[in-house]
Design a protein around this motif. Structure first.
Motif, PDB file in Angstrom:
ATOM      1  N   SER A 152       0.834  -1.212   0.000  1.00  0.00           N
ATOM      2  CA  SER A 152       0.000   0.000   0.000  1.00  0.00           C
ATOM      3  C   SER A 152       0.863   1.255   0.000  1.00  0.00           C
ATOM      4  O   SER A 152       0.546   2.237  -0.682  1.00  0.00           O
ATOM      5  CB  SER A 152      -0.940  -0.004   1.209  1.00  0.00           C
ATOM      6  OG  SER A 152      -0.202  -0.051   2.417  1.00  0.00           O
ATOM      7  N   MET A 153       1.963   1.232   0.741  1.00  0.00           N
ATOM      8  CA  MET A 153       2.867   2.376   0.764  1.00  0.00           C
ATOM      9  C   MET A 153       3.466   2.618  -0.615  1.00  0.00           C
ATOM     10  O   MET A 153       3.568   3.752  -1.086  1.00  0.00           O
ATOM     11  CB  MET A 153       3.994   2.145   1.781  1.00  0.00           C
ATOM     12  CG  MET A 153       4.997   3.280   1.869  1.00  0.00           C
ATOM     13  SD  MET A 153       6.365   2.905   2.988  1.00  0.00           S
ATOM     14  CE  MET A 153       7.302   1.724   1.996  1.00  0.00           C
ATOM     15  N   LEU A 154       3.835   1.530  -1.312  1.00  0.00           N
ATOM     16  CA  LEU A 154       4.452   1.666  -2.630  1.00  0.00           C
ATOM     17  C   LEU A 154       3.447   2.088  -3.680  1.00  0.00           C
ATOM     18  O   LEU A 154       3.778   2.829  -4.611  1.00  0.00           O
ATOM     19  CB  LEU A 154       5.129   0.355  -3.024  1.00  0.00           C
ATOM     20  CG  LEU A 154       6.632   0.276  -2.696  1.00  0.00           C
ATOM     21  CD1 LEU A 154       7.389   1.335  -3.491  1.00  0.00           C
ATOM     22  CD2 LEU A 154       6.892   0.472  -1.211  1.00  0.00           C
ATOM     23  N   LEU A 155       2.202   1.649  -3.559  1.00  0.00           N
ATOM     24  CA  LEU A 155       1.177   2.080  -4.505  1.00  0.00           C
ATOM     25  C   LEU A 155       0.930   3.582  -4.386  1.00  0.00           C
ATOM     26  O   LEU A 155       0.741   4.266  -5.396  1.00  0.00           O
ATOM     27  CB  LEU A 155      -0.122   1.304  -4.270  1.00  0.00           C
ATOM     28  CG  LEU A 155      -0.084  -0.188  -4.639  1.00  0.00           C
ATOM     29  CD1 LEU A 155      -1.399  -0.857  -4.277  1.00  0.00           C
ATOM     30  CD2 LEU A 155       0.227  -0.380  -6.122  1.00  0.00           C
ATOM     31  N   VAL A 156       0.948   4.093  -3.155  1.00  0.00           N
ATOM     32  CA  VAL A 156       0.803   5.537  -2.954  1.00  0.00           C
ATOM     33  C   VAL A 156       1.993   6.267  -3.566  1.00  0.00           C
ATOM     34  O   VAL A 156       1.837   7.295  -4.245  1.00  0.00           O
ATOM     35  CB  VAL A 156       0.675   5.865  -1.451  1.00  0.00           C
ATOM     36  CG1 VAL A 156       0.738   7.371  -1.218  1.00  0.00           C
ATOM     37  CG2 VAL A 156      -0.622   5.306  -0.897  1.00  0.00           C
ATOM     38  N   GLY A 160       2.081   9.020  -6.759  1.00  0.00           N
ATOM     39  CA  GLY A 160       2.700  10.346  -6.737  1.00  0.00           C
ATOM     40  C   GLY A 160       3.611  10.567  -7.923  1.00  0.00           C
ATOM     41  O   GLY A 160       3.602  11.644  -8.548  1.00  0.00           O
ATOM     42  N   ILE A 161       4.422   9.560  -8.258  1.00  0.00           N
ATOM     43  CA  ILE A 161       5.323   9.687  -9.403  1.00  0.00           C
ATOM     44  C   ILE A 161       4.525   9.804 -10.699  1.00  0.00           C
ATOM     45  O   ILE A 161       4.846  10.615 -11.580  1.00  0.00           O
ATOM     46  CB  ILE A 161       6.284   8.483  -9.462  1.00  0.00           C
ATOM     47  CG1 ILE A 161       7.197   8.470  -8.235  1.00  0.00           C
ATOM     48  CG2 ILE A 161       7.121   8.517 -10.737  1.00  0.00           C
ATOM     49  CD1 ILE A 161       8.083   7.256  -8.142  1.00  0.00           C
ATOM     50  N   PHE A 225       3.900  11.527  -1.147  1.00  0.00           N
ATOM     51  CA  PHE A 225       3.463  10.257  -1.736  1.00  0.00           C
ATOM     52  C   PHE A 225       4.546   9.199  -1.559  1.00  0.00           C
ATOM     53  O   PHE A 225       4.256   8.047  -1.206  1.00  0.00           O
ATOM     54  CB  PHE A 225       3.170  10.445  -3.230  1.00  0.00           C
ATOM     55  CG  PHE A 225       1.990  11.316  -3.536  1.00  0.00           C
ATOM     56  CD1 PHE A 225       0.740  10.762  -3.763  1.00  0.00           C
ATOM     57  CD2 PHE A 225       2.120  12.689  -3.596  1.00  0.00           C
ATOM     58  CE1 PHE A 225      -0.352  11.556  -4.049  1.00  0.00           C
ATOM     59  CE2 PHE A 225       1.041  13.503  -3.894  1.00  0.00           C
ATOM     60  CZ  PHE A 225      -0.200  12.943  -4.113  1.00  0.00           C
ATOM     61  N   ILE A 226       5.790   9.586  -1.844  1.00  0.00           N
ATOM     62  CA  ILE A 226       6.909   8.646  -1.725  1.00  0.00           C
ATOM     63  C   ILE A 226       6.988   8.084  -0.308  1.00  0.00           C
ATOM     64  O   ILE A 226       7.305   6.914  -0.096  1.00  0.00           O
ATOM     65  CB  ILE A 226       8.239   9.344  -2.086  1.00  0.00           C
ATOM     66  CG1 ILE A 226       8.223   9.812  -3.540  1.00  0.00           C
ATOM     67  CG2 ILE A 226       9.417   8.410  -1.850  1.00  0.00           C
ATOM     68  CD1 ILE A 226       8.074   8.718  -4.546  1.00  0.00           C
ATOM     69  N   GLU A 227       6.685   8.923   0.666  1.00  0.00           N
ATOM     70  CA  GLU A 227       6.755   8.489   2.064  1.00  0.00           C
ATOM     71  C   GLU A 227       5.520   7.711   2.498  1.00  0.00           C
ATOM     72  O   GLU A 227       5.414   7.308   3.648  1.00  0.00           O
ATOM     73  CB  GLU A 227       6.958   9.716   2.958  1.00  0.00           C
ATOM     74  CG  GLU A 227       8.318  10.376   2.732  1.00  0.00           C
ATOM     75  CD  GLU A 227       8.476  11.665   3.499  1.00  0.00           C
ATOM     76  OE1 GLU A 227       7.449  12.175   4.009  1.00  0.00           O
ATOM     77  OE2 GLU A 227       9.602  12.168   3.578  1.00  0.00           O
ATOM     78  N   GLY A 228       4.584   7.518   1.565  1.00  0.00           N
ATOM     79  CA  GLY A 228       3.411   6.693   1.858  1.00  0.00           C
ATOM     80  C   GLY A 228       2.178   7.456   2.268  1.00  0.00           C
ATOM     81  O   GLY A 228       1.160   6.846   2.622  1.00  0.00           O
ATOM     82  N   LEU A 229       2.223   8.799   2.221  1.00  0.00           N
ATOM     83  CA  LEU A 229       1.073   9.614   2.619  1.00  0.00           C
ATOM     84  C   LEU A 229       0.366  10.136   1.374  1.00  0.00           C
ATOM     85  O   LEU A 229       0.999  10.698   0.481  1.00  0.00           O
ATOM     86  CB  LEU A 229       1.524  10.785   3.487  1.00  0.00           C
ATOM     87  CG  LEU A 229       0.409  11.705   3.993  1.00  0.00           C
ATOM     88  CD1 LEU A 229      -0.511  10.965   4.951  1.00  0.00           C
ATOM     89  CD2 LEU A 229       1.004  12.936   4.684  1.00  0.00           C
ATOM     90  N   ASP A 293      -2.803   7.381   5.058  1.00  0.00           N
ATOM     91  CA  ASP A 293      -1.443   6.940   5.373  1.00  0.00           C
ATOM     92  C   ASP A 293      -1.298   5.481   4.963  1.00  0.00           C
ATOM     93  O   ASP A 293      -1.894   4.589   5.577  1.00  0.00           O
ATOM     94  CB  ASP A 293      -1.175   7.107   6.876  1.00  0.00           C
ATOM     95  CG  ASP A 293       0.295   6.928   7.222  1.00  0.00           C
ATOM     96  OD1 ASP A 293       1.055   6.436   6.358  1.00  0.00           O
ATOM     97  OD2 ASP A 293       0.692   7.290   8.347  1.00  0.00           O
ATOM     98  N   GLY A 294      -0.495   5.239   3.943  1.00  0.00           N
ATOM     99  CA  GLY A 294      -0.333   3.895   3.414  1.00  0.00           C
ATOM    100  C   GLY A 294       0.723   3.068   4.115  1.00  0.00           C
ATOM    101  O   GLY A 294       0.916   1.897   3.771  1.00  0.00           O
ATOM    102  N   THR A 295       1.414   3.634   5.088  1.00  0.00           N
ATOM    103  CA  THR A 295       2.458   2.885   5.786  1.00  0.00           C
ATOM    104  C   THR A 295       1.842   1.959   6.827  1.00  0.00           C
ATOM    105  O   THR A 295       0.815   2.283   7.439  1.00  0.00           O
ATOM    106  CB  THR A 295       3.460   3.821   6.475  1.00  0.00           C
ATOM    107  OG1 THR A 295       2.766   4.611   7.447  1.00  0.00           O
ATOM    108  CG2 THR A 295       4.116   4.740   5.465  1.00  0.00           C
TER     109      THR A 295
END
Length: 771
Positions: A152-156, A160-161, A225-229, A293-295
């Motif tokens: 989920s963190m990586l999908l967020v 963003g990218i 986004f990279i940080e999972g938010l 928060d995807g983390t």
């Protein structure tokens, strides 16, 4: 019917554009270079993790280590380099039509201008998806091989990218509508991206302009986004930017296809831009923001305890920052840094959108040795004017010492950089900067300040006289630093407590005292003072009793009713410091099970240093539940013979009653007294929390004495303060591959996959040329 026809035309344009794009060497070259760079970074970072695991090193939070760690993460470099790739693809989207003359055919065809722009943009969306598939390939591999991978963190992060690619594409498409020259379009796109990256620094001294230019800035928008938010404001930013430049592109074609007056053109362009800015303003309001928060650890969100505090803050809250230009760190609060300063509190505004931020600027004499050295012969006013000139500030915005003293009394804060939080009912609390590398308060300190509005600050009273350590003593053996230093992050004062001293002979230990601290009794307590303490103890008062070598008789008189006895000799144990009486104690299993902060300290490999400690005998304790918290290694003994703690010879002499073993140096006791639970901490050492001990470095001895202080006072305050910001531990701590895979991973991501793309591109272009 007409809508369906427009959609079909859009897809038809997109199909033609994609065919043209992938028959071009440039598109394939960008894909190959992108794959090479990402493959190289990913293979190396993954290899380092796999190698560490093969060496039996413990991995931690592997997902973050690979993708978003500041040191090793591969996604942040992608953000920095994206602007180099997109202009190479977008530069020919419309410029090629102008250059070849086919734009005239498009104008004369039934295809609408909006379909032309949307079709070409749809082609860029597909190309952006191709770029993202390269990242997605290693994400898929990580998901299959990393235990409990944070997908989920990586999908967020990937979202963003991708949004950034789409925003760059929309900008590039618009620039391509302005010129027939592809190189000019590419350079123009780079110029616009440069402006959007640096416009956030423009006009930051002007209140109205500050928010507009800061919102326009694209710099760092995808970092969250990279940080999972996943913040709604940043998602809307990208969507608004995309819509803005697509609308401008359509309007540009319309102005060429139809005759319009300059006034009409300006009106239409202005309407689009103003609409985008208005939408940006509305979506940036705190009340309009949403977050995901995807983390797994929820590292981008306030801890549960902080969230509970925010729920209880029902009154409007204003945080006023008082900036003294003559104090250190004034730069952080200047107008051009306000938006960056606000981000320090954004996690709190998320849960309480009505928090208001105010700034008051003034000049007043303060402790600032650097400024004294720089301007030794100037008055305070002259110094303030000189600093204003350097920073291009208007001196009139700074209040004089007389003016600021009429507004607020900051003398107790030494006129340093300070924030004052105030509720509507007038209740106030202070938030400071600290004398460490980070300077600014973290969540623990901010929440501790806010919790003062919803919970009574525990009062910690330190006994004075009888040789006890003083909280007003700045010297090495004093308690000033941990008890009341305004600018020490971990002082009790900054962690939510109030502190004072108490004269046990002349003041009753009243019930408003949450914790009574008695330390290092060089002289025995008088009968009156002892009776005062015993009365407080009988009423169920919480205490911390700190012994010291040479004070056993006086301390035992105090703890006799508890059943705790201090040893007559000092604890000794050979160590790396060649100072046998300086011990590294460790947390007991029972303490680790009961207190999460002690478990964290142990997991990080930290113990507690105790210089010249006594051993504690608690075998006679009857009325309390008791358990040891700190203990020595099994090589320690109680030294009875040697009295010289500096140069003496320390040898375990069995004939003198000295015996190697594990000894307790700090214990917890608790019992029920009426309807309350009494908690008492007893330590065989007073030096472990002195000013000197916090400033010492002990090579070869992994210690962190703040852990035992924070844990003990949280326990003594019934888990009210300090704030517990611990989160659940990461669970992606293992890779389900052997070290033999290292070569094959590097081979695939660094060589085979880029080679596959190269062969595919050459094959497609070659077949196209043959046709």
């Amino acid at each position: 019917m007409k809508l369906n026809n427009n959609i079909r035309q859009t897809f038809r344009v997109a199909k033609i554009e994609l065919s043209s794009m992938f028959y071009s060497p440039v598109a394939w070259l960008v894909l190959i270079i992108f794959a090479l760079l990402i493959g190289y970074d990913y293979a190396n970072v993954f290899d380092n993790q796999l190698r560490a695991q093969s060496l039996d090193r413990e991995l931690w939070n592997v997902s973050s280590a690979i993708y978003n760690s500041w040191m090793t993460g591969i996604l942040k470099p992608i953000l920095r380099n994206l602007y180099l790739y997109i202009p190479l693809i977008t530069m020919g989207l419309m410029s090629r039509e102008y250059q070849s003359g086919s734009i005239k055919l498009l104008y004369s065809s039934p295809v609408k201008n909006s379909s032309i722009i949307l079709g070409k943009y749809l082609a860029m969306m597909c190309y952006g998806a191709a770029l993202m598939s390269i990242i997605g390939l290693n994400v898929l591999f990580s998901w299959l091989t990393v235990e409990n991978f944070q997908i989920s963190m990586l999908l967020v992060g990937m979202l963003g990218i991708y949004l950034l690619i789409l925003a760059y594409s929309a900008i590039g498409l618009f620039m391509s509508t302005l010129t027939a020259y592809q190189v000019v379009a590419a350079v123009g796109t780079l110029a616009v991206l440069a402006v959007l990256n640096f416009i956030g620094d423009v006009g930051q001294n002007i209140d109205f302009v500050r928010d507009i230019t800061f919102w326009l800035s694209i710099y760092g928008r995808a970092i969250s986004f990279i940080e999972g938010l996943l913040p709604s404001a940043d998602v809307m930013y990208f969507l608004i930017v995309i819509g803005l430049f697509l609308s401008l592109s359509v309007l540009k074609l319309n102005t060429e296809k139809k005759i319009m007056s300059l006034r009409t053109k300006i009106l239409k362009y202005s309407t689009i831009i103003v609409t985008a800015l208005l939408l940006g303003y509305l979506t940036s309001l705190p009340e309009a923001k949403l977050y995901y928060d995807g983390t797994y650890t929820k590292s981008n969100t306030l801890s549960p305890e902080s969230q509970e505090v925010m729920k209880k803050l029902t009154q409007p809250l204003t945080i006023t920052t008082y900036v003294n230009i003559l104090a250190p760190d004034y730069f952080a609060g200047l107008p051009f840094n306000r938006n960056w300063d606000f981000e320090r509190f954004e996690h709190y505004v998320r849960f309480k959108p009505d928090i208001k931020m105010k700034y008051v600027y003034y000049y007043h004499h303060a402790n600032n040795p650097d400024l004294d050295a720089q301007y030794p012969n100037m008055t305070d006013e002259e110094r303030a004017k000189a600093l204003c000139k350097i920073s291009d500030l208007n001196f009139k915005m700074f209040k004089s010492p007389e003016e600021i003293d009429k507004i607020v009394d900051l003398s107790g804060e030494g006129y340093q950089f300070v924030r004052v939080a105030e509720q509507k009912d007038g209740k106030k609390a202070f938030l400071r900067l600290f004398n460490d590398n980070q300077r600014h308060p973290r969540e623990t300190e901010i929440t501790a300040m806010l919790k003062r509005f919803v919970a009574k600050a525990p009062m910690v009273a330190f006994s004075k006289g009888y040789g006890s350590r003083s909280i007003n003593n700045y010297g090495g053996r004093g308690f000033y630093l941990f008890a009341k230093d305004l600018w020490f992050r971990n002082s009790l004062l900054n962690q939510g407590f109030d502190t004072r001293e108490i004269d046990l002979d002349n003041e009753k230990v009243s019930d408003d005292i949450s914790v009574l601290v008695i330390s290092d009794l060089r002289e025995p307590l008088s009968e009156k003072a002892l009776a005062n303490v015993k009365d407080f103890m009988a009423r169920g008062g919480n205490m911390m009793i700190l012994g010291e070598y040479g004070r056993s008789e006086n301390m035992n008189r105090l703890t006799a009713s508890l059943g705790v006895r201090f040893s007559d000799g000092v604890l000794a144990c050979p160590n790396e410091l060649n100072s046998p009486v300086v011990l590294r104690t460790t947390y007991t299993e029972e303490a680790v099970e009961k207190h999460s902060i002690f478990a964290t300290m142990r997991d990080f490999g930290y113990g507690v240093s105790v210089p010249s400690s006594l051993a504690l005998d608690y075998s006679e304790v009857k009325d309390f539940e008791v358990y040891p918290v700190l203990e020595t290694s099994d090589k320690a003994w109680i030294e009875y013979e040697t009295k010289d703690l500096v140069d003496g010879d320390f040898i375990c002499n069995a004939e003198a009653g000295e015996k190697e073993g594990v000894y307790a140096t700090l214990i917890y006791l608790r019992r029920k007294v009426g309807d309350k639970e009494q908690r008492i901490v007893v330590s065989g050492d007073s030096d472990f929390i002195t000013n000197e001990e916090f400033g010492l470095s002990r090579p070869g001895m992994e210690v962190n004495n703040m852990g035992i202080i924070s844990g003990s006072f949280r326990w003594l305050s019934n888990d009210v303060f300090p704030i517990d910001t611990e989160r659940i531990a990461a669970i992606d701590n293992r890779i389900d591959l052997s070290s033999g895979w290292r070569f094959w991973i590097k081979l695939f991501f660094m060589v085979l996959f880029p080679l596959f793309l190269a062969i595919s591109g050459i094959s497609i272009i070659y077949r196209r040329q043959r046709k």
